[in-house]
Design an enzyme around this catalytic site. Structure first.
Site, mmCIF file in Angstrom:
data_model
loop_
_atom_site.group_PDB
_atom_site.id
_atom_site.type_symbol
_atom_site.label_atom_id
_atom_site.label_comp_id
_atom_site.label_asym_id
_atom_site.label_seq_id
_atom_site.Cartn_x
_atom_site.Cartn_y
_atom_site.Cartn_z
ATOM 1 N N GLN A 136 -4.580 -1.248 13.313
ATOM 2 C CA GLN A 136 -5.222 0.024 13.654
ATOM 3 C C GLN A 136 -6.666 -0.202 14.070
ATOM 4 O OE1 GLN A 136 -5.973 2.534 10.188
ATOM 5 N NE2 GLN A 136 -5.567 4.368 11.375
ATOM 6 N N GLY A 137 -6.964 0.040 15.307
ATOM 7 C CA GLY A 137 -8.334 -0.136 15.791
ATOM 8 C C GLY A 137 -9.056 1.193 15.887
ATOM 9 N N TYR A 138 -9.428 1.707 14.759
ATOM 10 C CA TYR A 138 -10.158 2.978 14.720
ATOM 11 C C TYR A 138 -11.636 2.754 14.404
ATOM 12 C CZ TYR A 138 -6.109 6.264 14.695
ATOM 13 O OH TYR A 138 -5.018 7.022 15.013
ATOM 14 N N SER A 139 -11.888 2.250 13.168
ATOM 15 C CA SER A 139 -13.259 2.206 12.651
ATOM 16 C C SER A 139 -14.158 1.257 13.435
ATOM 17 C CB SER A 139 -13.251 1.764 11.197
ATOM 18 O OG SER A 139 -12.423 2.597 10.447
ATOM 19 N N SER A 171 -7.484 -3.912 9.381
ATOM 20 C CA SER A 171 -6.567 -4.544 8.421
ATOM 21 C C SER A 171 -5.506 -5.351 9.152
ATOM 22 C CB SER A 171 -5.860 -3.499 7.557
ATOM 23 O OG SER A 171 -6.773 -2.889 6.704
ATOM 24 N N GLU A 253 -0.583 8.424 8.054
ATOM 25 C CA GLU A 253 -1.177 7.396 7.201
ATOM 26 C C GLU A 253 -1.397 7.947 5.798
ATOM 27 O OE1 GLU A 253 -4.828 5.657 8.667
ATOM 28 O OE2 GLU A 253 -5.025 4.366 6.920
ATOM 29 N N SER A 384 -11.836 8.846 3.621
ATOM 30 C CA SER A 384 -12.179 8.731 2.200
ATOM 31 C C SER A 384 -11.866 10.033 1.455
ATOM 32 C CB SER A 384 -13.669 8.425 2.063
ATOM 33 O OG SER A 384 -14.399 9.556 2.511
ATOM 34 N N GLU A 386 -13.882 11.874 -0.044
ATOM 35 C CA GLU A 386 -14.889 12.887 0.297
ATOM 36 C C GLU A 386 -14.498 13.588 1.598
ATOM 37 O OE1 GLU A 386 -15.534 9.718 -0.572
ATOM 38 O OE2 GLU A 386 -16.341 10.129 -2.564
HETATM 39 C C1 LIG Z 1 -9.469 -2.187 2.753
HETATM 40 C C2 LIG Z 1 -9.792 -1.386 3.966
HETATM 41 C C3 LIG Z 1 -8.933 -1.413 5.030
HETATM 42 C C4 LIG Z 1 -9.215 -0.691 6.187
HETATM 43 N N1 LIG Z 1 -8.365 -0.802 7.240
HETATM 44 C C5 LIG Z 1 -8.692 -0.209 8.400
HETATM 45 C C6 LIG Z 1 -7.911 -0.419 9.573
HETATM 46 O O1 LIG Z 1 -6.905 -1.114 9.531
HETATM 47 N N2 LIG Z 1 -8.287 0.131 10.726
HETATM 48 C C7 LIG Z 1 -9.399 0.915 10.811
HETATM 49 O O2 LIG Z 1 -9.668 1.413 11.879
HETATM 50 N N3 LIG Z 1 -10.158 1.155 9.731
HETATM 51 C C8 LIG Z 1 -9.849 0.600 8.524
HETATM 52 N N4 LIG Z 1 -10.651 0.792 7.421
HETATM 53 C C9 LIG Z 1 -11.871 1.573 7.576
HETATM 54 C C10 LIG Z 1 -11.903 2.866 6.831
HETATM 55 O O3 LIG Z 1 -11.132 3.822 7.468
HETATM 56 C C11 LIG Z 1 -13.391 3.263 6.689
HETATM 57 O O4 LIG Z 1 -13.962 2.357 5.791
HETATM 58 C C12 LIG Z 1 -13.545 4.669 6.190
HETATM 59 O O5 LIG Z 1 -13.200 5.574 7.174
HETATM 60 C C13 LIG Z 1 -14.955 4.958 5.695
HETATM 61 O O6 LIG Z 1 -15.917 4.639 6.645
HETATM 62 P P1 LIG Z 1 -17.173 3.744 6.286
HETATM 63 O O7 LIG Z 1 -16.683 2.531 5.614
HETATM 64 O O8 LIG Z 1 -17.971 3.588 7.501
HETATM 65 O O9 LIG Z 1 -17.971 4.582 5.194
HETATM 66 P P2 LIG Z 1 -19.050 5.713 5.488
HETATM 67 O O10 LIG Z 1 -18.510 6.639 6.485
HETATM 68 O O11 LIG Z 1 -20.349 5.074 5.714
HETATM 69 O O12 LIG Z 1 -19.054 6.450 4.090
HETATM 70 C C14 LIG Z 1 -19.792 6.014 2.955
HETATM 71 C C15 LIG Z 1 -19.565 7.004 1.832
HETATM 72 O O13 LIG Z 1 -20.068 8.292 2.222
HETATM 73 C C16 LIG Z 1 -19.056 9.268 2.127
HETATM 74 N N5 LIG Z 1 -19.190 10.269 3.196
HETATM 75 C C17 LIG Z 1 -19.252 10.024 4.526
HETATM 76 N N6 LIG Z 1 -19.358 11.174 5.213
HETATM 77 C C18 LIG Z 1 -19.362 12.180 4.308
HETATM 78 C C19 LIG Z 1 -19.440 13.602 4.381
HETATM 79 N N7 LIG Z 1 -19.530 14.223 5.545
HETATM 80 N N8 LIG Z 1 -19.408 14.317 3.232
HETATM 81 C C20 LIG Z 1 -19.297 13.691 2.031
HETATM 82 N N9 LIG Z 1 -19.231 12.335 1.895
HETATM 83 C C21 LIG Z 1 -19.259 11.593 3.012
HETATM 84 C C22 LIG Z 1 -17.771 8.494 2.267
HETATM 85 O O14 LIG Z 1 -16.704 9.195 1.712
HETATM 86 C C23 LIG Z 1 -18.079 7.218 1.532
HETATM 87 O O15 LIG Z 1 -17.912 7.397 0.153
HETATM 88 C C24 LIG Z 1 -10.379 0.095 6.256
HETATM 89 C C25 LIG Z 1 -11.248 0.139 5.157
HETATM 90 C C26 LIG Z 1 -10.970 -0.588 4.027
HETATM 91 C C27 LIG Z 1 -11.934 -0.519 2.881
#
Ligand SMILES: Cc1cc2nc3c(=O)[nH]c(=O)nc-3n(C[C@H](O)[C@H](O)[C@H](O)COP(=O)(O)OP(=O)(O)OC[C@H]3O[C@@H](n4cnc5c(N)ncnc54)[C@H](O)[C@@H]3O)c2cc1C
Lengths: 403, 356
Positions: A136-139, A171, A253, A384, A386
């Site tokens: 999955q190429g999202y983040s 991932s 998902e 997440s 949140e």
């Molecule tokens: C083990 C693992 C596997 C993953 N696999 C994939 C994958 O295969 N493909 C892919 O594309 N992505 C993947 N991800 C990425 C995942 O989707 C992101 O980590 C996730 O969306 C959170 O983004 P961030 O890490 O940038 O955290 P941030 O967005 O920086 O968030 C940091 C904290 O702030 C909180 N927060 C952010 N915005 C708000 C808001 N508006 N209100 C309240 N709280 C908020 C969040 O909930 C979090 O607790 C993976 C992540 C992990 C840890």
């Protein structure tokens, strides 16, 4: 309360059950009994043994790894009742479903809904046979929770797109054959400038760099795209429709990865079963530590009620025609309980439950520690907790942004 | 923060400065990478001893500074912040056992060496994976001790073991009849099962019937100090991160739901600090120690548990990476949580102490 006859309306289900039993007797290798690895999806491919390969191929040929998907694309074409029977019989035989991963859990259902006929014919059958790995190429570094902020661009070059940018936390990126990707095709509109594109991971210009996790594994990657050529026919839906499609995929998902079904499967034994092995029992066979007993009961009550919620929600949303916003509720609750469970297990085992490697720990104890640590991600990825709360508040409850 | 005297402030500032400059988490990474079972830096421990930290609770006549428990706790808290790997806590507890229960001869023999850091001590109490001092089978006959102790902290570096047996606490020196079996835990520190097979054992005959409990209370409180430092650090790091990370064109710290979470954690941290400092003050005043120690460790367990989990969660994906420090706190937290009393053990103990 349903009566026996209501639960088993026709002899056809009996016949189907018999068919499944026969299939299992003919195809499920005895030595694989109870061997499904819950973390296989994140730990990457371990070299497949001969019996494992045979089992995957047998299930794939029947389409029973994806039991409710249409037969014409390689699915099992089963109705829900039959799928339930299949699951029951697999469980009884100690068999596991060898076909999974992101292709099954997320991408397949989305493509079935949004893909063109050619795309379905090309991509769904290999997923049903467990032959391709999708990632999955999202983040991106600056597009996590704020996914729509993604900056990876796909430039229209006539017969192909030219993709440039960086994804992160991909991932299984290092093991994947293909990637379903959200890319920017228009800079002028944050949401409507996003498209859904399928990229071959072995295309020139794709580079992955694994990142080590706190659990000691390295199942996720930084993924770099430098002038990657992607054929136009790999666009799913219309240009600019990526946000809608991408969000639908996230609902799958959430339901699949983090909701009831897979969670329950991941979990195996009940907490109280484990507790009875590790904790002192009194003469009546009850857990002697009163506080622990109370906490285990408290957890199992809530876990039981979550499973019922998951079942009810799944039934209701299926009746209403597919996944829904309720997936956010399931994800929020299921992942939290899953983490609580892992924490409780290590507490029950005491320091024996915190082993990292080496002597004195059983395989399942060591696996439990890794699963506890990896499990911390379940409330982060796929949106997440949140973000689920925000979705529930805004989209389900209609609460407004503060102005 | 407890009101400190000038001496204590100086000690704390010195510890903070040393930990920040000489022993940041990168030092722990080096220890981890070395793969040595001893899992601490002898040079760094030598520094600590030179600064007098190994002798804080040891009487002056035996080479210590007798600054008291609050002072010892301040140092341990600072070291907890940077996850400094050392046998300081265990050595301090071993010394405390001798101060409480040792004869003049034992005090004269061991305390100066513990105070100077020449000797490293540790506690060997539990015989199972869960803390339970009521279950001890190790026994002594004719001055020889036999039995196996589970998950002894800092066992690899230890020269002196304070060992619980069926009839009290004994001092056992590393040597004949003492063997170690490494248990590698998720915190990557020194832990081992220690088997005593007819090793010479010297009884701590003083200190009365409650000696074991009294020693364990000190272990609980000092462990809680390390946990307090860790919780404070996770809180500060997380707050800094939220103030800097931008999503949705806003820094995360502007989101009300996160503000409230941090406010809740801040309240919890205040409770933890009071409970831990209350334990230290109880030790210094010699009053109500058992109850205070139970509160200190139980609150430390509760708050650090939540804090370490929330720390990872609020960092998002980056918090799951090994490259980022926050995961180390999560792993160490669970090991300390399980040591010298899990939450359920402490709740049961608290009720017993209260007579219900
Ligand atoms: C083990 C693992 C596997 C993953 N696999 C994939 C994958 O295969 N493909 C892919 O594309 N992505 C993947 N991800 C990425 C995942 O989707 C992101 O980590 C996730 O969306 C959170 O983004 P961030 O890490 O940038 O955290 P941030 O967005 O920086 O968030 C940091 C904290 O702030 C909180 N927060 C952010 N915005 C708000 C808001 N508006 N209100 C309240 N709280 C908020 C969040 O909930 C979090 O607790 C993976 C992540 C992990 C840890």
């Amino acid at each position: 309360m349903a009566t026996q006859t209501e639960l088993q309306p026709a002899d056809t289900t009996d016949a189907f059950r018999e068919e499944v039993r026969q299939f299992l007797a003919d195809n499920f290798p005895e030595e694989l009994k109870g061997k499904g690895n819950a973390l296989a999806g994140v730990e990457g491919p371990t070299a497949e043994t001969e019996p494992q390969r045979k089992w995957r191929e047998a299930m794939g040929a029947r389409g029973w790894g994806t039991p409710t998907w249409p037969k014409e694309y390689g699915g099992g074409g089963l109705n829900r009742k039959q799928a339930a029977i299949l699951n029951e019989e697999l469980a009884k035989a100690g068999a596991y479903n060898p076909i999974g991963g992101m292709g099954v859990m997320m991408f397949g259902p989305t493509l079935l809904e949004y893909g063109s006929e050619e795309q379905k014919k090309e991509h769904i059958p290999p997923i049903c046979r467990g032959e391709v790995r999708w990632c999955q190429g999202y983040s991106e570094p600056n597009a996590g929770s704020d996914l729509a902020n993604l900056q990876t661009t796909a430039e229209d070059k006539g017969d192909h797109y030219l993709v440039n940018g960086q994804k992160t936390w991909t991932s299984g990126g290092q093991w994947a054959d293909k990637c379903f990707c959200l890319v920017r095709t228009d800079r002028s509109d944050k949401h409507r400038g996003i498209s859904f594109l399928l990229i071959d991971m072995d295309s020139p210009g794709v580079e992955v760099r694994p990142i080590q996790m706190i659990s000691g594994m390295s199942p996720f990657c930084e993924t770099f795209f430098t002038d990657v050529k992607v054929p136009k026919e790999n666009l799913v839906g219309e240009e600019g429709q990526g946000w809608t499609i991408g969000k639908r995929l996230l609902q799958h998902e959430r339901t699949n990865l983090s909701g009831g079904g897979s969670m329950a499967r991941l979990m195996g034994q009940s907490v109280s079963d484990v507790a009875k092995k590790y904790l002192e029992l009194d003469d009546g066979g009850e857990i002697a530590d009163k506080v622990m007993r109370d906490r285990i009961a408290d957890f199992e009550i809530r876990w039981g009620s979550f499973l019922m919620t998951a079942r009810r929600a799944t039934e209701e949303s299926k009746a209403a025609g597919g996944v829904s916003e309720i997936s956010s509720v399931l994800k929020k609750l299921g992942t939290k309980l899953g983490q609580e469970r892992a924490e409780m297990l290590i507490e029950i085992m005491g320091l024996q439950g915190l082993g990292w490697e080496g002597e004195g720990f059983s395989e399942s104890e060591l696996a439990g520690v890794r699963a506890w640590l990896f499990g911390k991600a379940t409330t982060i990825y796929g949106g997440s907790t949140e973000i689920q709360n925000n979705i529930i508040a805004k989209r389900v409850l209609g609460m407004l942004d503060h102005q | 923060m407890a009101v400190l005297n000038e001496e204590q402030e100086m000690l704390r500032d010195m510890a903070r400065e040393w930990a920040t400059n000489e022993s940041p988490v990168t030092e722990f990474r080096k220890v981890r990478a070395s793969g040595e079972p001893e899992a601490f830096d002898r040079g760094a421990f030598g520094n600590m001893a030179e600064m007098g930290w190994t002798g804080v609770i040891i009487p002056e006549e035996h080479g210590g500074s007798d600054f008291g428990w609050l002072s010892a706790g301040l140092v341990v808290e600072e070291l907890g912040k940077t996850l400094t790997a050392s046998p300081l806590i265990q050595t301090t507890i071993a010394a405390a056992a001798i101060v409480l229960g040792g004869s003049d001869e034992q005090k004269a023999k061991y305390l100066p060496k513990l105070a100077s850091g020449e000797m490293i001590g540790t506690l060997a109490i539990d015989e199972g994976a869960r803390h339970d001092p009521s279950k001890i089978a190790t026994s002594v006959s004719g001055g020889k001790i036999s039995g196996t102790k589970a998950f002894v902290h800092e066992a690899h570096g230890a020269d002196l073991f304070v060992v619980a047996s069926t009839d009290g606490l004994y001092l056992v020196e590393k040597g004949d009849g003492v063997s170690l079996s490494t248990r590698k835990l998720t915190d990557q520190r020194s832990h081992a099962d220690v088997t005593f097979d007819g090793a010479s054992a010297d009884k701590l005959a003083g200190g009365g019937d409650s000696l074991l409990d009294d020693v364990l209370d000190r272990a609980r409180i000092l462990t809680a100090c390390e946990m307090l430092g860790m919780a404070q650090q996770v809180f500060d790091t997380t707050l800094d991160y939220l103030k800097q990370r931008v999503q949705f064109n806003q820094v995360l710290a502007t989101f009300q739901s996160l503000q409230h979470r941090m406010a809740d954690l801040f309240g919890d941290l205040a409770m933890m600090r009071s409970a831990v400092e209350g334990g230290l003050q109880a030790l210094d005043s010699g009053f109500g120690v058992a109850r205070a120690a139970t509160i200190a460790k139980a609150e430390a367990n509760r708050v650090l548990h939540t804090m370490s989990r929330e720390g990872v969660q609020l960092h998002g994906g980056i918090g799951m990476t090994d490259e980022y420090d926050i995961g180390f706190y999560l792993k160490r937290a669970r090991v300390l949580e399980a040591s010298f009393g899990s939450t359920s053990y402490l709740k049961n103990r608290f009720a017993k102490l209260g007579g219900y």
